[in-house]
Design a protein around this motif. Structure first.
Motif, PDB file in Angstrom:
ATOM      1  N   GLY A 724       0.819  -1.198   0.000  1.00 45.38           N
ATOM      2  CA  GLY A 724       0.000   0.000   0.000  1.00 45.38           C
ATOM      3  C   GLY A 724       0.857   1.254   0.000  1.00 45.38           C
ATOM      4  O   GLY A 724       2.091   1.187   0.059  1.00 45.38           O
ATOM      5  N   PRO A 725       0.227   2.434  -0.052  1.00 49.84           N
ATOM      6  CA  PRO A 725       0.983   3.687  -0.087  1.00 49.84           C
ATOM      7  C   PRO A 725       1.726   3.935   1.229  1.00 49.84           C
ATOM      8  O   PRO A 725       1.181   3.737   2.315  1.00 49.84           O
ATOM      9  CB  PRO A 725      -0.105   4.749  -0.298  1.00 49.84           C
ATOM     10  CG  PRO A 725      -1.291   3.993  -0.817  1.00 49.84           C
ATOM     11  CD  PRO A 725      -1.221   2.637  -0.202  1.00 49.84           C
ATOM     12  N   ILE A 726       2.974   4.364   1.128  1.00 53.50           N
ATOM     13  CA  ILE A 726       3.803   4.665   2.291  1.00 53.50           C
ATOM     14  C   ILE A 726       4.407   6.048   2.102  1.00 53.50           C
ATOM     15  O   ILE A 726       4.822   6.412   1.000  1.00 53.50           O
ATOM     16  CB  ILE A 726       4.904   3.604   2.480  1.00 53.50           C
ATOM     17  CG1 ILE A 726       4.284   2.260   2.880  1.00 53.50           C
ATOM     18  CG2 ILE A 726       5.921   4.044   3.517  1.00 53.50           C
ATOM     19  CD1 ILE A 726       5.287   1.143   3.023  1.00 53.50           C
ATOM     20  N   SER A 727       4.439   6.810   3.194  1.00 53.37           N
ATOM     21  CA  SER A 727       4.951   8.172   3.128  1.00 53.37           C
ATOM     22  C   SER A 727       5.970   8.396   4.238  1.00 53.37           C
ATOM     23  O   SER A 727       5.759   7.977   5.388  1.00 53.37           O
ATOM     24  CB  SER A 727       3.804   9.178   3.263  1.00 53.37           C
ATOM     25  OG  SER A 727       4.295  10.503   3.282  1.00 53.37           O
ATOM     26  N   LEU A 728       7.077   9.043   3.872  1.00 55.84           N
ATOM     27  CA  LEU A 728       8.094   9.469   4.829  1.00 55.84           C
ATOM     28  C   LEU A 728       8.260  10.971   4.669  1.00 55.84           C
ATOM     29  O   LEU A 728       8.442  11.464   3.557  1.00 55.84           O
ATOM     30  CB  LEU A 728       9.427   8.763   4.570  1.00 55.84           C
ATOM     31  CG  LEU A 728       9.409   7.227   4.576  1.00 55.84           C
ATOM     32  CD1 LEU A 728      10.766   6.694   4.128  1.00 55.84           C
ATOM     33  CD2 LEU A 728       9.070   6.699   5.949  1.00 55.84           C
ATOM     34  N   ALA A 729       8.193  11.706   5.780  1.00 53.45           N
ATOM     35  CA  ALA A 729       8.271  13.167   5.698  1.00 53.45           C
ATOM     36  C   ALA A 729       9.074  13.715   6.862  1.00 53.45           C
ATOM     37  O   ALA A 729       9.101  13.127   7.962  1.00 53.45           O
ATOM     38  CB  ALA A 729       6.873  13.777   5.687  1.00 53.45           C
ATOM     39  N   TYR A 730       9.727  14.849   6.613  1.00 54.53           N
ATOM     40  CA  TYR A 730      10.487  15.543   7.649  1.00 54.53           C
ATOM     41  C   TYR A 730      10.035  16.992   7.638  1.00 54.53           C
ATOM     42  O   TYR A 730      10.151  17.686   6.622  1.00 54.53           O
ATOM     43  CB  TYR A 730      11.989  15.449   7.377  1.00 54.53           C
ATOM     44  CG  TYR A 730      12.846  16.019   8.481  1.00 54.53           C
ATOM     45  CD1 TYR A 730      13.037  15.315   9.666  1.00 54.53           C
ATOM     46  CD2 TYR A 730      13.468  17.257   8.332  1.00 54.53           C
ATOM     47  CE1 TYR A 730      13.836  15.827  10.677  1.00 54.53           C
ATOM     48  CE2 TYR A 730      14.274  17.779   9.335  1.00 54.53           C
ATOM     49  CZ  TYR A 730      14.447  17.055  10.505  1.00 54.53           C
ATOM     50  OH  TYR A 730      15.233  17.572  11.509  1.00 54.53           O
ATOM     51  N   GLY A 731       9.471  17.436   8.765  1.00 52.24           N
ATOM     52  CA  GLY A 731       8.936  18.785   8.853  1.00 52.24           C
ATOM     53  C   GLY A 731       9.704  19.643   9.839  1.00 52.24           C
ATOM     54  O   GLY A 731      10.076  19.184  10.928  1.00 52.24           O
ATOM     55  N   ILE A 732       9.948  20.889   9.457  1.00 53.35           N
ATOM     56  CA  ILE A 732      10.696  21.842  10.288  1.00 53.35           C
ATOM     57  C   ILE A 732       9.751  22.955  10.714  1.00 53.35           C
ATOM     58  O   ILE A 732       9.093  23.591   9.884  1.00 53.35           O
ATOM     59  CB  ILE A 732      11.876  22.435   9.500  1.00 53.35           C
ATOM     60  CG1 ILE A 732      12.807  21.312   9.009  1.00 53.35           C
ATOM     61  CG2 ILE A 732      12.647  23.424  10.355  1.00 53.35           C
ATOM     62  CD1 ILE A 732      13.868  21.794   8.041  1.00 53.35           C
ATOM     63  N   LYS A 733       9.657  23.209  12.010  1.00 51.48           N
ATOM     64  CA  LYS A 733       8.787  24.258  12.524  1.00 51.48           C
ATOM     65  C   LYS A 733       9.310  25.636  12.136  1.00 51.48           C
ATOM     66  O   LYS A 733      10.507  25.909  12.214  1.00 51.48           O
ATOM     67  CB  LYS A 733       8.681  24.160  14.047  1.00 51.48           C
ATOM     68  CG  LYS A 733       8.094  22.864  14.574  1.00 51.48           C
ATOM     69  CD  LYS A 733       8.082  22.853  16.091  1.00 51.48           C
ATOM     70  CE  LYS A 733       7.501  21.568  16.633  1.00 51.48           C
ATOM     71  NZ  LYS A 733       8.346  20.392  16.318  1.00 51.48           N
ATOM     72  N   LEU A 734       8.399  26.496  11.745  1.00 51.25           N
ATOM     73  CA  LEU A 734       8.757  27.876  11.440  1.00 51.25           C
ATOM     74  C   LEU A 734       8.468  28.809  12.610  1.00 51.25           C
ATOM     75  O   LEU A 734       8.842  29.992  12.559  1.00 51.25           O
ATOM     76  CB  LEU A 734       7.994  28.356  10.198  1.00 51.25           C
ATOM     77  CG  LEU A 734       8.308  27.634   8.886  1.00 51.25           C
ATOM     78  CD1 LEU A 734       7.450  28.205   7.761  1.00 51.25           C
ATOM     79  CD2 LEU A 734       9.784  27.749   8.545  1.00 51.25           C
ATOM     80  N   ASP A 735       7.766  28.299  13.627  1.00 53.97           N
ATOM     81  CA  ASP A 735       7.387  29.151  14.759  1.00 53.97           C
ATOM     82  C   ASP A 735       7.555  28.397  16.075  1.00 53.97           C
ATOM     83  O   ASP A 735       6.668  28.402  16.933  1.00 53.97           O
ATOM     84  CB  ASP A 735       5.938  29.629  14.606  1.00 53.97           C
ATOM     85  CG  ASP A 735       4.970  28.462  14.435  1.00 53.97           C
ATOM     86  OD1 ASP A 735       5.419  27.298  14.346  1.00 53.97           O
ATOM     87  OD2 ASP A 735       3.752  28.705  14.397  1.00 53.97           O
ATOM     88  N   ALA A 736       8.684  27.716  16.217  1.00 58.53           N
ATOM     89  CA  ALA A 736       8.927  26.937  17.431  1.00 58.53           C
ATOM     90  C   ALA A 736       8.898  27.847  18.656  1.00 58.53           C
ATOM     91  O   ALA A 736       9.379  28.981  18.626  1.00 58.53           O
ATOM     92  CB  ALA A 736      10.267  26.225  17.335  1.00 58.53           C
ATOM     93  N   VAL A 737       8.287  27.341  19.725  1.00 57.18           N
ATOM     94  CA  VAL A 737       8.218  28.064  20.992  1.00 57.18           C
ATOM     95  C   VAL A 737       9.046  27.299  22.024  1.00 57.18           C
ATOM     96  O   VAL A 737       9.412  26.135  21.802  1.00 57.18           O
ATOM     97  CB  VAL A 737       6.752  28.203  21.460  1.00 57.18           C
ATOM     98  CG1 VAL A 737       5.948  29.005  20.458  1.00 57.18           C
ATOM     99  CG2 VAL A 737       6.119  26.836  21.682  1.00 57.18           C
ATOM    100  N   PRO A 738       9.373  27.901  23.133  1.00 59.98           N
ATOM    101  CA  PRO A 738      10.149  27.195  24.157  1.00 59.98           C
ATOM    102  C   PRO A 738       9.500  25.859  24.521  1.00 59.98           C
ATOM    103  O   PRO A 738       8.298  25.779  24.749  1.00 59.98           O
ATOM    104  CB  PRO A 738      10.139  28.171  25.332  1.00 59.98           C
ATOM    105  CG  PRO A 738      10.027  29.515  24.693  1.00 59.98           C
ATOM    106  CD  PRO A 738       9.133  29.309  23.515  1.00 59.98           C
ATOM    107  N   GLY A 739      10.297  24.823  24.551  1.00 55.47           N
ATOM    108  CA  GLY A 739       9.789  23.490  24.849  1.00 55.47           C
ATOM    109  C   GLY A 739       9.543  22.653  23.612  1.00 55.47           C
ATOM    110  O   GLY A 739       9.429  21.418  23.692  1.00 55.47           O
ATOM    111  N   ASP A 740       9.441  23.291  22.444  1.00 51.39           N
ATOM    112  CA  ASP A 740       9.242  22.563  21.189  1.00 51.39           C
ATOM    113  C   ASP A 740      10.569  22.014  20.662  1.00 51.39           C
ATOM    114  O   ASP A 740      11.622  22.621  20.872  1.00 51.39           O
ATOM    115  CB  ASP A 740       8.660  23.486  20.112  1.00 51.39           C
ATOM    116  CG  ASP A 740       7.162  23.695  20.283  1.00 51.39           C
ATOM    117  OD1 ASP A 740       6.573  22.992  21.111  1.00 51.39           O
ATOM    118  OD2 ASP A 740       6.618  24.564  19.567  1.00 51.39           O
TER     119      ASP A 740
END
Length: 753
Positions: A724-740
């Protein structure tokens, strides 16, 4: 051969034994001498002189011609040896040597098996001196076509003891000569970059080791000239002349300069385009599909597409062999082109036989029920395209091909569907890692084409530190081959949402019906028993508290789907509207939920595809009930807001754990590029949030706010595996806050959006 033929005319010259014969003697024997490779019986087969018959000089002359025609001998002589009652005729032959071993040395870039077929020096073939130079010429030309312009080839040969000529081909390939510059001459309307964009032949770049740019290929350059001519024709330069490219080779620096001389000529505009209507379509109706406009720069490709659209219009009315031919008339004074499209609709045809091949597992009716054309029905090309699209969207086949051919009579066209089955059943085991769920284990037994009937059955489990899910799903998409679908779902799920634990057990039934080619309406009922535990007493509220509750809900779902391919869409839209009503006369918690989801696909440049996705959700309790915690919305992960986990989005309790919200908004933008049919890469921008009440709403608000949304960018790959369909992704926060964290890696099995 000439010297031997003279034997027949001048006695005593080559065979003095003949002078002793006063009359034609009787042949008492025939001998073949000097042959090593060619069998004597083969030579005797071509000799017409016979034992017991008088010796004939004319006949011996023909024998020499026949033997020589075999192409195996360089010299043939005939002698006679007197006997008491006649003569023995002796044929002395000198064979042309044959080729023995042919060895290649020094070729490291090109394979021997690719070079050997290019030359006539082959084992067992007759050896001739001119084949040496011929082979050198052909091999050198082949190497130059591969950009080895500095190649040196030498061929040595030697006769062995058995009379065979062994050949050694020594090759010094040298280095490939790369294209340093493609130079255009005479171009005024378009600059160097614009023209080179339409060529496959490119100058050498720092990426040449990867994309092979800068490599000279003769055939490709020849096609590039045609591409350039087409480009000019699409911009009104109908009399453009492009000469054959010439090469300047710098052997010292190992560089090639490609020179292309262009005579652009004048630019023409479209004077007007006319087409005559008939009883099938009026002139006005035909003109509506024509995109070309008077006064625009003449575009040959667009004119052909306009003519094709007219042909397709007629094919939708049963004229399967309609032909629309554009005729052009140039006005040299005004530099315009008038176009007249002549339409020959031919005769109407009807669907004859519908044959299906290649379905080794899938039953015929599963494919036939997707056909929009029936036997005996008037042919319609639009319905035929839709048929192929629907069969593809079943997901059961690697490829689907529908061919048309003339039927048993001129009024019939037969349709032949050829499919290639793909695996639709799988037993899968997988493992992964998430910063939230730690080690993830999943397993499933699924069959999307149960017994070839098109029904689907799935048993799956997902295990991690945060969830334990067991699911059973069964769906019949076409009950009794009708447009009505039905399904059954059973589940037992445990999830840890940090602020609470949820264990739910239940099931549901689904019914649906196709309203049209693109519209579907479904109705479902679901009952579940939910146990909430592990709520921090200090964080308890009216909607977040320990206890057991039941939900009983019904609701419709409407889907409009115009995508061209469900697994790998490139254009079209998908709209989903859902409504759920729970409680009241159904029992259990009182709430309702509404959502809208929309996806849009649009091809851009080349194979690049733009995908836009949006989703908005509302939920609310009614009467004296608030929306239960387990019905609130959470966001974060591979199928929603990538780059985030559910802990980082939406309202939180006093411990900083997520408690979800009663409203959610999500926007996804993707640029997708299909590397192959099954594998594509993508880059994305995601923006979304969950809204509602909570102890900590510093990263959200009470109600949907377009200005208050979390956002991320990233990329990934998506591929269609046997499971079946498989997805791999890497996401970078543009608005990270303390603790993220700064970024998140995601793995998922399922379709995008």
């Amino acid at each position: 051969m000439l010297a031997c033929l003279l034997l027949l005319l001048i006695p005593f010259w080559c065979a003095p034994g003949w002078a002793q014969l006063a009359a034609d003697p009787i042949v008492r024997g025939i001998e073949i001498r000097g042959n090593q490779r060619v069998d004597a019986s083969t030579i005797l087969y071509y000799i017409q002189t016979k034992v017991g018959e008088p010796l004939s000089r004319a006949l011996v002359g023909k024998d020499i011609e026949q033997i020589y025609s075999l192409g195996q001998f360089s010299d043939i002589r005939v002698e006679t040896q007197p006997m008491a009652d006649g003569v023995t005729v002796i044929y002395r032959v000198e064979e042309i040597p044959s080729v023995g071993d042919v060895k290649f040395k020094g070729n490291t870039s090109l394979k021997t098996e690719d070079l050997r077929p290019l030359i006539s020096l082959k084992r067992g073939a007759t050896f001739r001196e001119h084949l040496i130079q011929d082979s050198i010429t052909k091999l050198t030309a082949h190497y130059k076509e591969k950009a080895f312009f500095l190649v040196q080839i030498d061929i040595q040969h030697q006769i062995s003891k058995n009379g065979l000529v062994n050949v050694v081909i020594e090759i010094k390939e040298g280095e490939k000569v790369k294209i340093e510059e493609v130079r255009f001459h005479g171009n005024k309307a378009f600059d160097h970059g614009e023209l080179e964009d339409h060529m496959e032949t490119k100058e050498e770049t720092w990426l040449s080791w990867f994309d092979e740019s800068g490599i000279y290929k003769k055939d490709v350059l020849r096609i590039d000239v045609l591409r350039l001519e087409s480009f000019y024709h699409d911009h009104g330069f109908l009399k453009v002349r492009i000469q054959d490219p010439t090469l300047e080779i710098n052997r010292e620096d190992k560089e090639i300069y490609v020179d292309i001389h262009i005579d652009e000529g004048e630019q023409y505009r479209l004077g007007g385009i006319t087409v005559e209507g008939d009883e099938t379509y009026s002139r006005e109706e035909l003109l509506t599909v024509i995109q070309s406009k008077k006064g625009e720069i003449y575009n040959a490709t667009q004119i052909r597409e306009d003519a094709l659209k007219i042909s397709e219009l007629y094919s939708e009315k049963g004229y399967a062999y309609a032909d629309a031919l554009p005729q052009t008339l140039l006005d040299e004074e005004s530099k315009t082109v008038d176009v007249e499209v002549n339409v020959n609709p031919g005769r109407k045809v009807y669907v004859g036989k519908v044959d299906i091949y290649g379905n080794t597992r899938t039953q015929d009716n599963v494919i036939r029920r997707e056909y929009r054309l029936k036997e005996g029905e008037l042919f319609n090309s639009k319905k035929l395209k839709r048929t192929k699209q629907r069969i593809n969207n079943l997901g059961f086949f690697e490829s689907v091909k529908i061919d048309t051919r003339r039927g048993d009579s001129p009024e019939l066209v037969d349709l032949t569907t050829t499919v290639t089955e793909r695996p639709t059943g799988a037993v899968t085991f997988g493992a992964g890692f998430s910063s939230v769920e730690k080690v993830i284990f999943n397993a499933s037994i699924s069959q999307n084409n149960l017994f070839g009937t098109g029904r689907s059955l799935n048993l799956s489990t997902d295990l991690s530190a945060r969830r334990t899910n067991f699911n059973f799903n069964f769906t019949d998409p076409r009950i009794f081959d009708s447009d009505i679908s039905a399904g059954l779902d059973l589940f037992n799920r445990r999830s840890n949402f940090f602020s609470f634990d949820s264990r739910s057990t239940g099931g549901g039934i689904r019914l649906g019906k196709n309203l049209s080619e693109t519209d579907w309406l479904g109705f479902g009922y679901r009952f579940e028993n939910v146990q909430i535990s592990d709520v921090d007493p200090a964080s308890q509220t009216t909607f977040l508290q320990n206890g057991t509750r039941t939900t009983s809900r019904i609701g419709p779902t409407f889907i409009r789907d115009t995508r061209d391919d469900f697994l790998n869409p490139t254009q079209g839209t998908r709209h989903v509207v859902r409504f759920e009503f729970a409680g009241s006369f159904l029992g259990g918690a009182d709430f309702h939920k509404t959502s809208y989801e929309g996806t849009y696909y649009q091809p851009l440049i080349g194979q690049l595809v733009l995908a836009l996705h949006g989703e908005v959700q509302f939920a609310e309790g009614y009467g004296s009930d608030e929306l239960p915690i387990f019905e609130r919305y959470f966001m974060g992960g591979s199928n929603s807001l990538r780059g985030f986990t559910i802990r980082q989005v939406g309202p939180k309790d006093r411990n900083g754990d997520p408690i979800g919200g009663d409203q959610a908004l999500l926007l996804n933008v993707e640029l997708q590029y299909p590397v192959t049919k099954e594998f594509r890469i993508f880059g994305f921008y995601d923006r979304g949030n969950v809204y509602g009440d909570g102890f900590d709403t510093s990263t959200t608000s009470r109600h949907i706010d377009l200005a208050n949304m979390r956002q991320s960018v990233g990329g990934g790959v998506r591929f269609l595996s046997p499971f079946g369909p498989i997805s791999l992704a890497y996401g970078i926060k543009l608005d990270a806050v303390p603790g993220d964290t700064n970024a998140e890696f995601h793995f998922s099995a399922g379709n995008a959006f």
